[in-house]
Write a protein that holds these residues in place. Structure first.
Motif, PDB file in Angstrom:
ATOM      1  N   VAL A 120       0.839  -1.198   0.000  1.00 39.68           N
ATOM      2  CA  VAL A 120       0.000   0.000   0.000  1.00 39.68           C
ATOM      3  C   VAL A 120       0.874   1.249   0.000  1.00 39.68           C
ATOM      4  N   GLN A 121       1.917   1.238   0.821  1.00 40.60           N
ATOM      5  CA  GLN A 121       2.820   2.389   0.897  1.00 40.60           C
ATOM      6  C   GLN A 121       3.563   2.574  -0.430  1.00 40.60           C
ATOM      7  N   TRP A 122       4.075   1.489  -1.005  1.00 45.05           N
ATOM      8  CA  TRP A 122       4.774   1.572  -2.287  1.00 45.05           C
ATOM      9  C   TRP A 122       3.826   2.056  -3.384  1.00 45.05           C
ATOM     10  N   SER A 123       2.616   1.539  -3.391  1.00 45.48           N
ATOM     11  CA  SER A 123       1.641   1.915  -4.406  1.00 45.48           C
ATOM     12  C   SER A 123       1.305   3.398  -4.316  1.00 45.48           C
ATOM     13  N   ARG A 124       1.099   3.886  -3.115  1.00 49.45           N
ATOM     14  CA  ARG A 124       0.790   5.305  -2.926  1.00 49.45           C
ATOM     15  C   ARG A 124       1.970   6.172  -3.356  1.00 49.45           C
ATOM     16  N   ALA A 125       3.177   5.764  -2.985  1.00 48.86           N
ATOM     17  CA  ALA A 125       4.381   6.517  -3.375  1.00 48.86           C
ATOM     18  C   ALA A 125       4.551   6.518  -4.895  1.00 48.86           C
ATOM     19  N   SER A 126       4.259   5.395  -5.534  1.00 48.68           N
ATOM     20  CA  SER A 126       4.362   5.310  -6.995  1.00 48.68           C
ATOM     21  C   SER A 126       3.352   6.233  -7.668  1.00 48.68           C
ATOM     22  N   ARG A 127       2.141   6.252  -7.152  1.00 52.28           N
ATOM     23  CA  ARG A 127       1.118   7.135  -7.723  1.00 52.28           C
ATOM     24  C   ARG A 127       1.502   8.595  -7.528  1.00 52.28           C
ATOM     25  N   LEU A 128       1.960   8.944  -6.335  1.00 53.75           N
ATOM     26  CA  LEU A 128       2.358  10.317  -6.070  1.00 53.75           C
ATOM     27  C   LEU A 128       3.479  10.745  -7.013  1.00 53.75           C
ATOM     28  N   GLU A 129       4.454   9.886  -7.222  1.00 51.04           N
ATOM     29  CA  GLU A 129       5.558  10.177  -8.131  1.00 51.04           C
ATOM     30  C   GLU A 129       5.050  10.368  -9.561  1.00 51.04           C
ATOM     31  N   ALA A 130       4.120   9.542  -9.980  1.00 48.04           N
ATOM     32  CA  ALA A 130       3.551   9.667 -11.327  1.00 48.04           C
ATOM     33  C   ALA A 130       2.754  10.963 -11.471  1.00 48.04           C
ATOM     34  N   TYR A 131       2.032  11.347 -10.438  1.00 43.37           N
ATOM     35  CA  TYR A 131       1.242  12.584 -10.491  1.00 43.37           C
ATOM     36  C   TYR A 131       2.149  13.803 -10.562  1.00 43.37           C
ATOM     37  N   VAL A 132       3.234  13.776  -9.812  1.00 39.97           N
ATOM     38  CA  VAL A 132       4.195  14.886  -9.849  1.00 39.97           C
ATOM     39  C   VAL A 132       4.835  14.967 -11.238  1.00 39.97           C
ATOM     40  N   ALA A 133       5.219  13.823 -11.809  1.00 36.32           N
ATOM     41  CA  ALA A 133       5.815  13.814 -13.147  1.00 36.32           C
ATOM     42  C   ALA A 133       4.826  14.359 -14.178  1.00 36.32           C
ATOM     43  N   PHE A 134       3.558  13.998 -14.036  1.00 34.71           N
ATOM     44  CA  PHE A 134       2.529  14.491 -14.954  1.00 34.71           C
ATOM     45  C   PHE A 134       2.413  16.008 -14.862  1.00 34.71           C
ATOM     46  N   VAL A 138      -0.268   3.245 -13.066  1.00 34.25           N
ATOM     47  CA  VAL A 138      -0.408   3.287 -11.605  1.00 34.25           C
ATOM     48  C   VAL A 138      -1.637   4.019 -11.085  1.00 34.25           C
ATOM     49  N   SER A 139      -2.308   4.805 -11.912  1.00 26.19           N
ATOM     50  CA  SER A 139      -3.391   5.638 -11.379  1.00 26.19           C
ATOM     51  C   SER A 139      -4.731   4.919 -11.400  1.00 26.19           C
ATOM     52  N   THR A 140      -5.663   5.499 -10.658  1.00 30.08           N
ATOM     53  CA  THR A 140      -7.028   4.984 -10.650  1.00 30.08           C
ATOM     54  C   THR A 140      -7.755   5.478 -11.902  1.00 30.08           C
ATOM     55  N   ARG A 141      -8.903   4.914 -12.136  1.00 36.23           N
ATOM     56  CA  ARG A 141      -9.688   5.286 -13.315  1.00 36.23           C
ATOM     57  C   ARG A 141     -10.053   6.773 -13.291  1.00 36.23           C
ATOM     58  N   SER A 142     -10.463   7.288 -12.151  1.00 38.26           N
ATOM     59  CA  SER A 142     -10.861   8.694 -12.036  1.00 38.26           C
ATOM     60  C   SER A 142      -9.708   9.628 -12.377  1.00 38.26           C
ATOM     61  N   VAL A 143      -8.538   9.336 -11.848  1.00 38.47           N
ATOM     62  CA  VAL A 143      -7.372  10.183 -12.118  1.00 38.47           C
ATOM     63  C   VAL A 143      -7.004  10.085 -13.599  1.00 38.47           C
ATOM     64  N   MET A 144      -7.032   8.891 -14.146  1.00 42.53           N
ATOM     65  CA  MET A 144      -6.674   8.712 -15.560  1.00 42.53           C
ATOM     66  C   MET A 144      -7.667   9.427 -16.468  1.00 42.53           C
ATOM     67  N   GLU A 145      -8.955   9.385 -16.143  1.00 42.49           N
ATOM     68  CA  GLU A 145      -9.957  10.104 -16.938  1.00 42.49           C
ATOM     69  C   GLU A 145      -9.675  11.605 -16.937  1.00 42.49           C
ATOM     70  N   ASN A 146      -9.272  12.132 -15.784  1.00 52.48           N
ATOM     71  CA  ASN A 146      -8.930  13.554 -15.713  1.00 52.48           C
ATOM     72  C   ASN A 146      -7.662  13.861 -16.492  1.00 52.48           C
ATOM     73  N   ALA A 147      -6.688  12.972 -16.462  1.00 55.89           N
ATOM     74  CA  ALA A 147      -5.463  13.161 -17.242  1.00 55.89           C
ATOM     75  C   ALA A 147      -5.767  13.144 -18.739  1.00 55.89           C
ATOM     76  N   ILE A 148      -6.654  12.261 -19.151  1.00 55.05           N
ATOM     77  CA  ILE A 148      -7.045  12.194 -20.560  1.00 55.05           C
ATOM     78  C   ILE A 148      -7.765  13.479 -20.971  1.00 55.05           C
ATOM     79  N   ALA A 149      -8.581  14.026 -20.071  1.00 50.76           N
ATOM     80  CA  ALA A 149      -9.260  15.298 -20.371  1.00 50.76           C
ATOM     81  C   ALA A 149      -8.240  16.419 -20.567  1.00 50.76           C
TER      82      ALA A 149
END
Length: 194
Positions: free
Chosen positions: A35-49, A87-98
């Motif tokens: 859970v901790q690794w997954s959250r850290a991976s998502r946070l890193e991906a969001y920052v990169a985005f 790594v992201s959830t569907r909601s986050v990915m939909e917003n990234a696609i928008a």
């Protein structure tokens, strides 16, 4: 006389209880680390985005304001989108696609000559609305328990400034209408060579 079963049963029970505790502890630890690794991976991906977004945003803004074709290296942007898709959830990915759809639409408009300062102000509103939606989706997914943001400000000029929704004081524009003040052109004196 004591039966061998009277000794063996408690010993086996103690052994089973110990091994069960070790296995359960290992599973719980593994889950917590995942859970901790997954959250850290998502946070890193969001920052990169968001970093890639700022590069694309600045490139589009410059091209639109100066009425030139965008010269953007799309590699970082595409890598950020690909990482999000892993790594992201569907909601986050939909917003990234928008956000991505808005960027490509705006890029096409600029390439086709639909540009200028007035047009950039319209494009900027659309992009920022999409970015705020992305940031709020990411915050919800990362379990940031704060009110949703109504504006996220961050560029090379004011990185990290965030405005929260406060009903008592509506958010105000935190940057001037133009991204940068016009540069003064040096005047030539009469004796200067041409």
């Amino acid at each position: 006389m004591t039966s061998p079963w009277n000794i063996a049963i408690p010993a086996v029970a103690a052994l089973v209880a110990t091994l069960s505790g070790v296995v359960i502890g290992a599973l719980l630890t593994r889950h917590a680390q995942f859970v901790q690794w997954s959250r850290a991976s998502r946070l890193e991906a969001y920052v990169a985005f968001l970093k890639a977004y700022s590069v694309v945003y600045d490139g589009l803004g410059h091209a639109c304001r100066h009425q030139t074709n965008p010269t953007i290296d799309w590699t970082q942007w595409n890598q950020a989108l690909a990482t999000l898709s892993l790594v992201s959830t569907r909601s986050v990915m939909e917003n990234a696609i928008a956000v991505d759809n808005a960027i490509w639409s705006i890029d096409a408009c600029i390439v086709n000559g639909d540009s200028g300062m007035g047009r950039w102000l319209e494009f900027r509103k659309e992009l920022e609305a999409k970015r705020v939606s992305f940031v709020n989706a990411a915050r919800r997914e990362l379990a940031v328990e704060q009110a949703p943001l109504v504006q996220v400000v961050g560029s090379n000029r004011r990185a990290g400034m965030i405005i929260h929704n406060n009903n008592d004081n509506p958010p105000q524009a935190s940057y001037p209408i133009s991204d940068r003040a016009p540069r003064a052109t040096p005047s030539k004196s009469v004796g200067d060579g041409e």
